[in-house]
Structures are given as C-alpha cells and as structure tokens.
Design a protein around this motif. Structure first.
Motif, PDB file in Angstrom:
ATOM      1  N   ILE A 150       0.715  -1.298   0.010  1.00 20.54           N
ATOM      2  CA  ILE A 150       0.022   0.076  -0.056  1.00 20.54           C
ATOM      3  C   ILE A 150       0.962   1.238  -0.035  1.00 20.54           C
ATOM      4  O   ILE A 150       0.496   2.177  -0.788  1.00 20.54           O
ATOM      5  N   ARG A 153       1.995   1.772  -3.391  1.00 23.11           N
ATOM      6  CA  ARG A 153       1.058   2.388  -4.133  1.00 23.11           C
ATOM      7  C   ARG A 153       0.983   3.829  -3.963  1.00 23.11           C
ATOM      8  O   ARG A 153       0.662   4.690  -5.053  1.00 23.11           O
ATOM      9  N   THR A 181      -5.766  -1.323  -4.146  1.00 25.43           N
ATOM     10  CA  THR A 181      -5.412  -2.302  -3.001  1.00 25.43           C
ATOM     11  C   THR A 181      -6.667  -3.452  -3.149  1.00 25.43           C
ATOM     12  O   THR A 181      -6.280  -4.730  -2.955  1.00 25.43           O
TER      13      THR A 181
END
Length: 202
Positions: A150, A153, A181
C-alpha cells in the motif's frame, strides 16, 4: 512482497511479541475510553517518541506513516463537519497515537512472530468451533505483509500527481489507492485458493 520489519536493537525490539500486542490492545481500549485532550496529547507524544526511537531514519519513518495519516486526517475532517471541534480533535489524537504505537509494533515484530501469537490466541475459539486458528493467523500475516504494498502504491500515485502537476489531495489519493488495493487483494485471494492454502467449509 516486502516486510515492514526493521532490524535493530531498540527497546521495542527486545520486548516480546506477546507483550507488544497486549500493550497495543490495552492502549486501544484506554484511548477510546478517554476524552481528555491533555491525556490524548501526551499519549500521542509518547507513542511518537517510541516510534521514532526504533532506529528508522526520520524521513523513512515519516514516509511509512503518511498514507495512514491521510486517512486519519480525512476521518477527523469528516467528524468536524458533523460534530463540535473537540470531538474531531479527540478522534484525531486517538487514531494518531494508536497508529504510531501500531507502527512501532509492526516495525519491531517479524511476520512469523505475529502469526504465531495470533494463531495461539485463536486456539480457544477454535476449540469451541467458532473459527480456524491457522486461517486467522494467515489472515493477520497477510494484512501485515500487505501494508508495504500500500505504501508503494501511495508513492506511485504521489509521483504520478507530481508528473502531471496535480496538487496532492486526500480525495485524489484515497480513491485510486483503495481501488488498487482491492484489486491486489482479489489477486492474492485467488492465488491462495488456487494453491489450496485456505480450507473451505462445505
């Protein structure tokens, strides 16, 4: 997938995984039972000291927290829109203190330690037929291992904003972050099922 664990010899590293998880649970209960601003500020400062003393470089330590803090800030702003300012500040301080201590725990505890402790904790409900301890341990381990993805990202989205000259805002970050996600979660779930790791109940 990368791990959030950081090698080191800080005080938090030397505390047992069980003690850290129990302390995290106790802190969560204590924080949500208190509405005293002074106590919550002190809790946030104390957990910040703990987190920034685990041996991570300051910039790296702050970068780890940014996606979660953006979410907390969004929750606090949403609370402010419908509640008095005191309620929003209490929510912000509670979640920030909890996030900082949780980040310190995950940075000083290996995935194997997490899975072992959670699996052991789930043995009693398993004997009562309520759940499968090994599956619970696996789920918690995956959640902890998924956090670095995450963070990656978030960094990719931030760099894309910068490349396009778009101002970074919580709303423009959270939506693509959540979508990516969820997509990755579906892919991992499919891979687990394909390998027969999860046991199914008919």
């Amino acid at each position: 997938m990368k791990s959030l664990f950081v090698e080191g010899n800080s005080t938090m590293h030397r505390v047992s995984a069980r003690a850290k998880l129990l302390a995290l649970a106790a802190l969560g209960v204590a924080l949500f039972l208190s509405t005293n601003l002074l106590l919550l500020v002190l809790a946030a400062l104390a957990t910040a000291v703990i987190y920034f003393s685990i041996g991570l470089p300051r910039r790296s330590a702050a970068a780890r927290l940014m996606p979660v803090f953006l979410t907390i800030l969004t929750v606090a702003l949403f609370s402010l829109a419908f509640n008095p300012w005191h309620v929003a500040v209490v929510a912000l301080l509670r979640l920030t203190a909890l996030m900082l201590f949780a980040a310190a725990v995950t940075a000083t505890t290996t995935i194997a330690q997490f899975i072992d402790e959670i699996t052991l904790l789930a043995r009693l409900p398993e004997r009562l037929g309520l759940l499968r301890a090994d599956d619970v341990g696996l789920a918690v381990g995956l959640v902890v291992r998924f956090v670095p993805e995450i963070l990656d990202r978030y960094r990719a989205i931030r760099e894309a904003h910068a490349a396009r000259g778009i101002k970074l805002r919580p709303t423009t970050v959270l939506v693509p972050l959540i979508i990516l996600t969820l997509r990755d979660a579906d892919n991992i779930a499919a891979a687990i099922d394909a390998r027969g790791v999860r046991r199914h109940v008919n």
